[in-house]
Design a protein around this motif. Structure first.
Motif, mmCIF file in Angstrom:
data_model
loop_
_atom_site.group_PDB
_atom_site.id
_atom_site.type_symbol
_atom_site.label_atom_id
_atom_site.label_comp_id
_atom_site.label_asym_id
_atom_site.label_seq_id
_atom_site.Cartn_x
_atom_site.Cartn_y
_atom_site.Cartn_z
ATOM 1 N N GLU A 73 0.844 -1.199 0.000
ATOM 2 C CA GLU A 73 0.000 0.000 0.000
ATOM 3 C C GLU A 73 0.882 1.254 0.000
ATOM 4 O O GLU A 73 0.602 2.225 -0.731
ATOM 5 C CB GLU A 73 -0.929 0.003 1.211
ATOM 6 C CG GLU A 73 -1.893 1.197 1.206
ATOM 7 C CD GLU A 73 -2.742 1.269 2.460
ATOM 8 O OE1 GLU A 73 -3.856 1.833 2.398
ATOM 9 O OE2 GLU A 73 -2.288 0.781 3.527
ATOM 10 N N ASP A 79 -4.511 -0.373 -3.301
ATOM 11 C CA ASP A 79 -5.200 0.684 -2.564
ATOM 12 C C ASP A 79 -5.812 0.101 -1.290
ATOM 13 O O ASP A 79 -5.733 -1.103 -1.030
ATOM 14 C CB ASP A 79 -6.266 1.356 -3.429
ATOM 15 C CG ASP A 79 -7.299 0.372 -3.970
ATOM 16 O OD1 ASP A 79 -7.450 -0.736 -3.394
ATOM 17 O OD2 ASP A 79 -7.959 0.692 -4.972
ATOM 18 N N LYS A 80 -6.426 0.954 -0.495
ATOM 19 C CA LYS A 80 -6.974 0.516 0.791
ATOM 20 C C LYS A 80 -8.105 -0.505 0.617
ATOM 21 O O LYS A 80 -8.238 -1.439 1.412
ATOM 22 C CB LYS A 80 -7.479 1.725 1.596
ATOM 23 C CG LYS A 80 -7.900 1.383 3.016
ATOM 24 C CD LYS A 80 -8.122 2.619 3.847
ATOM 25 C CE LYS A 80 -6.821 3.325 4.149
ATOM 26 N NZ LYS A 80 -5.968 2.509 5.066
#
Length: 318
Positions: A73, A79-80
């Motif tokens: 990340e 991505d989250k």
């Protein structure tokens, strides 16, 4: 009918029996539990493939996944949202079971080992790897999508010479035979050939290392970890095995003089190979010997005929 329902209920409650789907064909197999357990313990006693562990490694695996995901990340690889998907909450403990290979032997059939990994800590990692890797296999030389794809191929062939030999090979226990080193190299090679971004290559390698080396499960009351190969039951297992075999073909099949001289067609569905050989039987058997002498963990079983042969439940006739 009520009598049939009663019979099914009696069968399902009989602790001396094991009821499983057959490995092929969709049949229901009813086995003596003693025979089933004997086959399971026979396979699990292979210390090159499986190792007994004394404690549940879940907490350690969770920490490794969290550390790995934080790194990727931070680097912008994921991505989250993907990070949250890859970290499974409330995972189950995977369990080991066998699908009886009654097409091989009816009495005390061998079993195909399966690890039920749905909802396990490794399941999301395997799902993402499958999504990335599966499309890449379609561009390899020997690829067959399914039996219908194979039918289209052979129906488009010109009539064969009377001297042509119909050949199939089956790779013995492919999934548990792949060494981690060779499997990881094959995946990286596939990704490089597809022009995959370096960050994605490293991300795939990190996920695959965890999936392969932290693959633990339970059978009866004992915990094991798989030390070699990959478990059928993981989403990534088919594309992983396919990449391994593709690397083998590129290095040891397509480059061989006998293959170049005599192979009219070579197609593979994971571990099942179909070939049309335009050469003497002696050259075919020599090539088979070559295949079986390359890697000690990789063994091929050959069938050949001048007239007809079965492949993917299809009878192919000249």
């Amino acid at each position: 009918m009520p009598s049939e329902k009663l019979s099914l209920e009696q069968l399902s409650s009989d602790n001396t029996l094991v009821i499983k789907l057959a490995d092929k064909g969709g049949a229901i197999v009813i086995m003596d539990r003693t025979d089933y357990l004997e086959e399971a313990h026979r396979q699990l006693s292979d210390v090159e493939v499986y190792k007994v562990i004394s404690h549940n490694p879940l907490d350690t695996i969770v920490r490794k996944i969290k550390t790995l995901l934080e790194v990727h990340e931070h680097e912008g690889t994921i991505d989250k949202k993907l990070k949250n998907f890859l970290l499974k909450t409330d995972p189950i403990t995977p369990v080991f079971y066998l699908l009886p290979k009654v097409h091989k032997r009816l009495f005390k059939p061998p079993g195909r080992p399966i690890v039920a990994l749905t909802d396990s800590i490794l399941a999301p990692l395997a799902m993402v790897l499958e999504k990335i890797l599966t499309p890449l296999g379609k561009h390899t030389r020997s690829f067959i999508l399914d039996p219908n794809d194979f039918l289209k191929l052979i129906r488009a062939l010109d009539p064969l010479p009377s001297s042509s030999v119909l050949v199939t090979w089956d790779v013995s226990s492919l999934y548990t035979s792949i060494t981690h080193e060779k499997g990881l190299l094959a995946i990286d090679r596939l990704l490089i050939e597809a022009g995959t971004d370096t960050k994605i290559r490293h991300f795939c390698a990190d996920l695959l290392n965890l999936v392969l080396k932290e693959n633990y499960f339970m059978f009866e009351d004992t915990l094991y970890v798989q030390q070699q190969g990959t478990a059928m039951g993981l989403n990534v297992a088919p594309p992983y095995a396919f990449a391994y075999m593709s690397a083998f073909e590129n290095d040891f099949v397509y480059t061989h003089p006998l293959f170049k001289a005599h192979s009219r067609i070579w197609r593979r569905y994971i571990d099942d190979i179909f070939c049309i050989w335009d050469g003497p039987i002696e050259s075919l058997l020599s090539f088979d010997q070559h295949l079986n002498n390359i890697w000690p963990e990789l063994k091929f079983s050959i069938q050949h005929s001048m007239e007809r042969i079965s492949f993917l439940d299809i009878l192919v006739c000249k």
